[in-house]
Design a protein around this motif. Structure first.
Motif, mmCIF file in Angstrom:
data_model
loop_
_atom_site.group_PDB
_atom_site.id
_atom_site.type_symbol
_atom_site.label_atom_id
_atom_site.label_comp_id
_atom_site.label_asym_id
_atom_site.label_seq_id
_atom_site.Cartn_x
_atom_site.Cartn_y
_atom_site.Cartn_z
ATOM 1 N N PRO A 9 0.867 -1.247 0.153
ATOM 2 C CA PRO A 9 0.025 0.090 0.194
ATOM 3 C C PRO A 9 0.728 1.265 -0.046
ATOM 4 O O PRO A 9 0.644 2.106 -0.557
ATOM 5 C CB PRO A 9 -0.776 -0.118 1.210
ATOM 6 C CG PRO A 9 -1.029 -1.678 1.504
ATOM 7 C CD PRO A 9 0.593 -2.051 1.029
ATOM 8 N N PHE A 10 2.134 1.221 0.715
ATOM 9 C CA PHE A 10 2.796 2.307 0.634
ATOM 10 C C PHE A 10 3.322 2.614 -0.673
ATOM 11 O O PHE A 10 3.423 3.656 -1.333
ATOM 12 C CB PHE A 10 4.078 2.113 1.771
ATOM 13 C CG PHE A 10 3.636 2.000 3.002
ATOM 14 C CD1 PHE A 10 3.675 3.409 3.719
ATOM 15 C CD2 PHE A 10 3.170 0.708 3.779
ATOM 16 C CE1 PHE A 10 3.258 3.452 5.189
ATOM 17 C CE2 PHE A 10 2.711 0.862 5.143
ATOM 18 C CZ PHE A 10 2.756 2.248 5.874
ATOM 19 N N LEU A 11 3.847 1.412 -1.545
ATOM 20 C CA LEU A 11 4.358 1.888 -2.672
ATOM 21 C C LEU A 11 3.520 2.085 -3.768
ATOM 22 O O LEU A 11 3.981 2.872 -4.524
ATOM 23 C CB LEU A 11 5.002 0.264 -3.079
ATOM 24 C CG LEU A 11 6.120 -0.428 -2.067
ATOM 25 C CD1 LEU A 11 7.108 -1.331 -2.656
ATOM 26 C CD2 LEU A 11 7.206 0.982 -1.713
ATOM 27 N N ALA A 12 2.400 1.661 -3.734
ATOM 28 C CA ALA A 12 1.260 2.012 -4.199
ATOM 29 C C ALA A 12 0.817 3.436 -4.346
ATOM 30 O O ALA A 12 0.693 4.069 -5.226
ATOM 31 C CB ALA A 12 -0.073 1.059 -4.284
ATOM 32 N N ALA A 13 0.741 4.099 -3.238
ATOM 33 C CA ALA A 13 0.666 5.532 -2.890
ATOM 34 C C ALA A 13 1.732 6.133 -3.555
ATOM 35 O O ALA A 13 1.520 7.200 -4.003
ATOM 36 C CB ALA A 13 0.369 5.518 -1.525
ATOM 37 N N ALA A 14 2.865 5.671 -3.506
ATOM 38 C CA ALA A 14 4.085 6.541 -4.092
ATOM 39 C C ALA A 14 3.748 6.736 -5.454
ATOM 40 O O ALA A 14 4.319 7.793 -6.264
ATOM 41 C CB ALA A 14 5.429 5.794 -3.658
ATOM 42 N N ARG A 15 3.418 5.776 -6.198
ATOM 43 C CA ARG A 15 3.254 5.890 -7.571
ATOM 44 C C ARG A 15 2.041 6.855 -8.001
ATOM 45 O O ARG A 15 2.143 7.370 -9.281
ATOM 46 C CB ARG A 15 2.744 4.336 -8.246
ATOM 47 C CG ARG A 15 4.046 3.160 -7.942
ATOM 48 C CD ARG A 15 3.662 2.045 -8.885
ATOM 49 N NE ARG A 15 2.642 1.296 -8.112
ATOM 50 C CZ ARG A 15 2.684 0.352 -7.560
ATOM 51 N NH1 ARG A 15 4.127 -0.032 -7.030
ATOM 52 N NH2 ARG A 15 1.874 -0.274 -6.843
ATOM 53 N N LEU A 16 1.183 7.126 -7.053
ATOM 54 C CA LEU A 16 0.082 8.163 -7.608
ATOM 55 C C LEU A 16 0.649 9.282 -7.258
ATOM 56 O O LEU A 16 -0.014 10.301 -8.243
ATOM 57 C CB LEU A 16 -0.960 7.736 -6.446
ATOM 58 C CG LEU A 16 -1.741 6.662 -6.517
ATOM 59 C CD1 LEU A 16 -2.592 6.824 -5.063
ATOM 60 C CD2 LEU A 16 -2.711 6.441 -7.763
ATOM 61 N N LEU A 17 1.742 9.650 -6.815
ATOM 62 C CA LEU A 17 2.055 11.362 -6.704
ATOM 63 C C LEU A 17 2.294 11.727 -8.206
ATOM 64 O O LEU A 17 1.895 12.857 -8.524
ATOM 65 C CB LEU A 17 3.274 11.336 -5.901
ATOM 66 C CG LEU A 17 3.521 12.834 -5.480
ATOM 67 C CD1 LEU A 17 2.652 13.453 -4.816
ATOM 68 C CD2 LEU A 17 4.957 12.950 -4.779
ATOM 69 N N TYR A 18 3.021 11.030 -8.944
ATOM 70 C CA TYR A 18 3.356 11.626 -10.330
ATOM 71 C C TYR A 18 2.500 10.841 -11.536
ATOM 72 O O TYR A 18 2.506 11.159 -12.313
ATOM 73 C CB TYR A 18 4.659 11.445 -10.814
ATOM 74 C CG TYR A 18 5.553 12.511 -10.014
ATOM 75 C CD1 TYR A 18 5.443 13.833 -10.597
ATOM 76 C CD2 TYR A 18 6.359 12.432 -8.700
ATOM 77 C CE1 TYR A 18 6.326 14.682 -9.761
ATOM 78 C CE2 TYR A 18 6.943 13.397 -8.209
ATOM 79 C CZ TYR A 18 6.910 14.611 -8.586
ATOM 80 O OH TYR A 18 7.580 15.558 -8.094
ATOM 81 N N GLY A 19 2.326 9.686 -11.001
ATOM 82 C CA GLY A 19 1.400 8.705 -12.242
ATOM 83 C C GLY A 19 -0.201 8.924 -11.944
ATOM 84 O O GLY A 19 -0.899 7.974 -12.692
ATOM 85 N N SER A 20 -0.683 9.926 -11.301
ATOM 86 C CA SER A 20 -2.352 10.108 -11.483
ATOM 87 C C SER A 20 -2.333 11.592 -11.402
ATOM 88 O O SER A 20 -1.546 12.503 -11.555
ATOM 89 C CB SER A 20 -2.644 9.542 -10.207
ATOM 90 O OG SER A 20 -2.263 10.434 -9.014
ATOM 91 N N ALA A 21 -3.679 11.886 -11.391
ATOM 92 C CA ALA A 21 -4.123 13.429 -11.686
ATOM 93 C C ALA A 21 -3.426 14.178 -10.206
ATOM 94 O O ALA A 21 -3.481 15.466 -10.449
ATOM 95 C CB ALA A 21 -5.602 13.458 -11.482
ATOM 96 N N LEU A 22 -2.786 13.629 -9.304
ATOM 97 C CA LEU A 22 -2.383 14.358 -8.164
ATOM 98 C C LEU A 22 -1.236 15.269 -8.767
ATOM 99 O O LEU A 22 -0.954 16.292 -8.097
ATOM 100 C CB LEU A 22 -1.753 13.298 -7.070
ATOM 101 C CG LEU A 22 -2.873 12.436 -6.329
ATOM 102 C CD1 LEU A 22 -2.141 11.602 -5.378
ATOM 103 C CD2 LEU A 22 -3.981 13.237 -5.847
#
Length: 540
Positions: A258-271
């Motif tokens: 879950p930590f690693l998946a959230a890390a991918r969201l920072l630049y890999g999503s609309a965030l």
């Protein structure tokens, strides 16, 4: 920390790396305070009045009108800023190469990156120019350069240090951080920086007590329950770090996906669109780094609905990740999976940078605090790990970091609760004694039934609570004090008052100011007022 301003300025002018963008040759003398006369460096996305805040973009030439709140706090403590340091432009990067002012490299190797975005600040401390420097850390920008230069990088809880006067990268995530050689150097700096700033909408006060579930002494640390994707030299260094951890804490394996998946969201999503909203209007000038422009303008490709979808997924991952801290005090991770060269980054500027954030990006997304600490070497280069814990666990996490580095830990201060009903209430003449002794307001309460209140003799007007058959319900404040400090109150407690058990309306009993039954003079009873403040108001 021992260093003088003149020496720091001389060293800063002589180093062979582009660590500084601006030197403040007219640095004033430090005022009296816990950091008196200590020079420090400031990342050049943090304002100092009269100096342009370039954020490593030469198009930004307007001098700052005011000094950032964090810098003012350090000045008030006596520290002296001597220069503005280089960084990945607009604090967008973890490599330290995205700057028109030049690329910094690790102090251990001219071929390897320094880490970013707080590259200049890390190099300035690692080369001994200053004892400490300010950086920022949104996705790892303080911890990565700390790891690549053998330093301690403290990323406090979001909002604990005001970001007013910091050029925003992601305003909801940005943190002002410190880079030092030792945990003991970081403590007084963080203490000076920690202050609620009502003018900063993201500022948060440190709670008077540790949050529920956060231990005052951290003894259980979680580690990943499976191998990580690390470079070969880092695999060896990481295994040694885990063995070292077992000497200072109990180790429990956990699922870190879950930590690693959230890390991918920072630049890999609309965030990523938050960066576009923060400084996207500044990306048209000739001095803008093309990689920074490419990354930030990618935020234009996300519909607004995807921002909310990303936040929903982040909330889901966070709810799972939080379970880690039910059975463990902190989580240990490498800071990065490897240490790229300048050539590696030049060949793949986006990919090489993205890989450096796989273990750091999620910390602010999950509202956690972290400390990067040295952990030996990998292929002859500094290797760093990070200790991560829940929000507002900063103090015990620093203690754990000190244990890791072999430094002395400060003793745990035992606390006690003390109920006050008269002259020690907030705004009353003796309240300053509680504050002087390290007290903080714990709660406002009422006494249990069975008490009456009387005026009693003494050096100033005050009430006495006498146990018996009274109505109770009198206004009190419960203060949280270091247990050793309670003795400091005793010389000022004139008879007939003394400290004894006092029952509260919620069924608990705490130490409190009480009086003997001999004070129960009916002509001096003031129970009908319901409390000392109400009595004073009626008299007025």
């Amino acid at each position: 920390m021992s260093h003088d301003v003149r020496t720091a300025l001389k060293l800063a002018a002589e180093i062979d790396q582009p660590a500084f963008i601006t030197l403040l040759d007219d640095a004033p003398d430090g005022s009296d305070g816990p950091l008196s006369g200590i020079p420090f460096a400031v990342k050049d996305n943090i304002d100092i009045a009269g100096v342009p805040t370039t954020a490593a973009c030469p198009d930004r030439t307007e001098p700052a009108a005011r000094t950032a709140f964090a810098v003012e706090r350090l000045r008030a403590a006596g520290a002296v800023p001597i220069g503005k340091t280089n960084l990945d432009q607009f604090a967008t990067g973890l490599v330290g190469t995205r700057s028109p002012y030049g690329a910094c490299h690790s102090v251990a190797s001219a071929a390897h990156v320094s880490g970013g975005s707080s590259s200049g600040s890390a190099v300035a401390v690692a080369l001994g120019v200053v004892p400490f420097a300010l950086g920022t850390d949104t996705a790892g920008s303080g911890r990565v350069p700390a790891a690549f230069n053998g330093l301690v990088g403290v990323k406090p809880t979001r909002g604990l240090v005001s970001t007013r006067g910091v050029l925003p990268a992601c305003p909801s995530l940005d943190c002002v951080t410190t880079l030092t050689r030792a945990v003991s150097d970081a403590r007084p700096v963080l203490a000076a920086l920690t202050c609620h700033d009502p003018a900063d909408p993201y500022s948060r006060p440190m709670p008077p007590r540790l949050p529920h579930g956060v231990a005052a002494r951290m003894r259980v640390v979680a580690i990943p329950d499976r191998p990580l994707d690390l470079d070969p030299a880092y695999e060896t260094a990481w295994a040694a770090a885990v063995d070292r951890l077992k000497l200072v804490a109990h180790v429990v394996p956990v699922d870190v996906e879950p930590f690693l998946a959230a890390a991918r969201l920072l630049y890999g999503s609309a965030l990523v669109a938050e960066r576009l909203a923060a400084f996207g209007d500044q990306l048209d000038g000739p001095g803008v780094d093309p990689t920074v422009r490419q990354i930030v303008l990618a935020g234009n490709g996300f519909p607004a609905a995807e921002v909310f979808a990303a936040h929903r997924e982040l909330a889901r991952l966070r709810s799972i990740a939080e379970r880690t801290f039910v059975g463990a005090d902190a989580l240990l991770l490498p800071v990065t999976p490897g240490h790229p060269t300048l050539a590696d980054v030049a060949a793949d500027p986006v990919g090489a940078n993205a890989r450096l954030g796989v273990f750091t990006n999620m910390v602010n997304l999950f509202d956690l605090c972290a400390v990067a600490v040295p952990a030996g070497e990998a292929d002859g280069l500094p290797f760093g790990v990070q200790l991560i814990a829940p929000a507002f666990a900063d103090a015990p996490l620093l203690d754990l970091a000190a244990r890791w580095t072999g430094e002395a830990e400060p003793p745990i201060v035992e606390r006690c609760l003390l109920a006050v009903a008269g002259a020690h209430l907030t705004g009353q003449p003796a309240n300053a004694d509680l504050v002087r002794l390290g007290g903080t307001l714990h709660s406002r309460a009422r006494t249990a039934a069975g008490y009456r209140m009387y005026t009693v003799d003494g050096p100033f007007p005050r009430p006495g609570l006498v146990a018996g058959d009274g109505p109770g319900g009198f206004e009190v404040e419960v203060w949280d004090l270091p247990a050793a400090a309670v003795g400091g109150l005793l010389p000022g407690i004139a008879p007939p008052l003394h400290l004894g058990p006092l029952g509260l309306d919620d069924g608990t009993t705490v130490l409190g100011f009480v009086a003997d039954t001999g004070c129960a003079d009916p002509t001096r009873e003031i129970s009908r007022h319901g409390g000392w403040r109400a009595y004073l108001a009626d008299r007025a």
